[in-house]
Design an enzyme around this catalytic site. Structure first.
Site, PDB file in Angstrom:
ATOM      1  N   ARG A 273      -4.266   4.911   6.244  1.00 21.67           N
ATOM      2  CA  ARG A 273      -4.860   3.609   5.936  1.00 21.67           C
ATOM      3  C   ARG A 273      -5.345   3.646   4.505  1.00 21.67           C
ATOM      4  O   ARG A 273      -5.879   4.654   4.027  1.00 21.67           O
ATOM      5  CB  ARG A 273      -6.035   3.296   6.877  1.00 21.67           C
ATOM      6  CG  ARG A 273      -5.629   2.969   8.307  1.00 21.67           C
ATOM      7  CD  ARG A 273      -4.892   1.642   8.401  1.00 21.67           C
ATOM      8  NE  ARG A 273      -4.581   1.289   9.780  1.00 21.67           N
ATOM      9  CZ  ARG A 273      -3.483   1.668  10.415  1.00 21.67           C
ATOM     10  NH1 ARG A 273      -2.609   2.456   9.807  1.00 21.67           N
ATOM     11  NH2 ARG A 273      -3.262   1.271  11.655  1.00 21.67           N
ATOM     12  N   GLU A 301      -4.393  -5.568   2.013  1.00 19.28           N
ATOM     13  CA  GLU A 301      -2.992  -5.852   2.304  1.00 19.28           C
ATOM     14  C   GLU A 301      -2.844  -7.298   2.772  1.00 19.28           C
ATOM     15  O   GLU A 301      -3.645  -7.757   3.583  1.00 19.28           O
ATOM     16  CB  GLU A 301      -2.466  -4.895   3.379  1.00 19.28           C
ATOM     17  CG  GLU A 301      -2.476  -3.445   2.947  1.00 19.28           C
ATOM     18  CD  GLU A 301      -1.982  -2.476   4.017  1.00 19.28           C
ATOM     19  OE1 GLU A 301      -1.638  -2.951   5.129  1.00 19.28           O
ATOM     20  OE2 GLU A 301      -1.939  -1.269   3.767  1.00 19.28           O
ATOM     21  N   HIS A 322       3.530  -0.961   3.623  1.00 17.79           N
ATOM     22  CA  HIS A 322       3.025  -0.624   4.957  1.00 17.79           C
ATOM     23  C   HIS A 322       4.130  -0.737   6.009  1.00 17.79           C
ATOM     24  O   HIS A 322       4.056  -1.531   6.958  1.00 17.79           O
ATOM     25  CB  HIS A 322       1.842  -1.514   5.345  1.00 17.79           C
ATOM     26  CG  HIS A 322       1.010  -0.905   6.440  1.00 17.79           C
ATOM     27  ND1 HIS A 322      -0.291  -1.270   6.692  1.00 17.79           N
ATOM     28  CD2 HIS A 322       1.300   0.051   7.374  1.00 17.79           C
ATOM     29  CE1 HIS A 322      -0.775  -0.575   7.720  1.00 17.79           C
ATOM     30  NE2 HIS A 322       0.191   0.228   8.153  1.00 17.79           N
TER      31      HIS A 322
END
Length: 357
Positions: A273, A301, A322
């Site tokens: 993360r 994000e 991601h």
């Protein structure tokens, strides 16, 4: 009962004739629930329990619906619309007090994802709503991208492509091999262990690991790793791969003091993360060429256009949006586990519970 079963049988035959396999691999097939169970549910318990989908499940809509229907549920592709559903299903879309108000009959929130920090647990607890998640659907996918980002940096793959597209050929004096390097794994859960297994195949000189508790599987063959402190791991590793969950204890725990221990030839890989790293400090040090990085996750994000990480020289960092968890196999597996979680909860045998009702 006979009429209901006959109707259900005809319905099942019709669906079976039109149904296609979810994937060529039988491991990811989502079989229909037994007909007898479906008959029993519809006659003894009345209408089937309804599941409201709050967010696209990142697989074709009909496959997501079929996965839930196969477990005996009615499906409402609600998205932002209100519903009378017994359960709601999300991936990364937040489930807040306001969202729950749109679904007053909700008894369980199914998170088709491992992380659940986007769920308002206090709001769920107050309403007596349980929360379930999918803890281990993407282990291989994430571990493989960790290795992939390492190779992309070491072998200068994105830079080589840019050189060719610009009309050039010779890109650099050469990249690096993983063999005989020191690899450090931060976080030795399922994904960290799998990452260590993959890196072991490259023949590193040493595998170092850090975890709050020592993990025998990491120390034993075939991984044969060594548990060390965070400080030693960052100082000695040629490759550092991060695999820790984001929570109050790990927020920003890879800070400037650890980052400054990395050597210029070292590579930091983050597929965990974004929030576990001090991103501002990382961007500054990368721009100073203090180390290189492969990053799949970011503090915010989607990444903001003015994020300093985008100002880091392209030869210092490889960025992906991601996608570590996002293999087709993993997404199908995730939907199947979500459907199983809901069925188990409805049957009184809950699994993968992160918040009890």
């Amino acid at each position: 009962m006979l009429v209901a079963c006959k109707s259900a049988a005809l319905y099942a035959v019709g669906r079976a004739a039109s149904r296609t396999a979810i994937t060529s691999s039988p491991r990811f097939a989502l079989p229909a629930a037994p007909l007898a169970l479906r008959c029993f549910s519809s006659t003894a318990a009345g209408a089937k329990q309804k599941v409201a989908i709050l967010q696209d499940q990142q697989i074709p809509k009909d496959e997501a619906v079929r996965a839930l229907e196969a477990k005996g549920f009615d499906v409402d592709w609600a998205l932002e619309a209100p519903s009378d559903a017994w359960a709601v299903c999300t991936v990364t879309s937040p489930v807040t007090e306001k969202v729950l108000e749109r679904h007053p009959a909700c008894k369980v929130v199914a998170v088709s994802f491992t992380g659940f920090n986007h769920i308002d647990l206090e709001a769920c607890k107050k309403r007596g709503i349980a929360v379930v998640n999918v803890p281990a659907y993407s282990t291989d996918a994430v571990a493989e991208l960790s290795v992939g980002l390492t190779l992309a940096v070491y072998r200068e793959i994105p830079g080589g492509e840019r050189t060719i597209r610009a009309g050039g050929w010779a890109h650099s004096a050469g990249g690096l091999e993983v063999k005989d390097k020191v690899v450090g794994i931060v976080g030795l859960g399922d994904i960290g262990i799998r990452t260590a297994e993959l890196f072991r195949a490259f023949g590193p000189s040493e595998l170092l690991g850090w975890s709050r508790k020592e993990k025998p599987k990491f120390s034993e063959a075939p991984i044969s790793g060594r548990h060390v402190s965070l400080e030693e791991l960052f100082e000695r590793s040629d490759i550092v791969s991060l695999h820790v969950a984001l929570n109050a204890e790990t927020q920003g725990f890879v800070g400037r003091s650890l980052l400054e221990r990395l050597r210029p030839e070292a590579v930091l890989v983050n597929v965990a993360r974004g929030g576990v790293v001090d991103q501002a400090a990382m961007a500054e040090l990368l721009s100073q060429r203090r180390f290189r990085a492969g990053l799949d996750v970011f503090e915010k994000e989607p990444i903001l256009a003015d994020d300093p990480i985008l100002g880091v020289p392209a030869d210092q960092v490889v960025l992906t949006p991601h996608v570590a968890y996002k293999s087709k196999e993993a997404l199908l597996r995730r939907m199947a586990i979500t459907a199983n979680n809901l069925r188990a909860y409805a049957d009184g045998a809950p699994q993968n519970v992160v918040l009890k009702a």
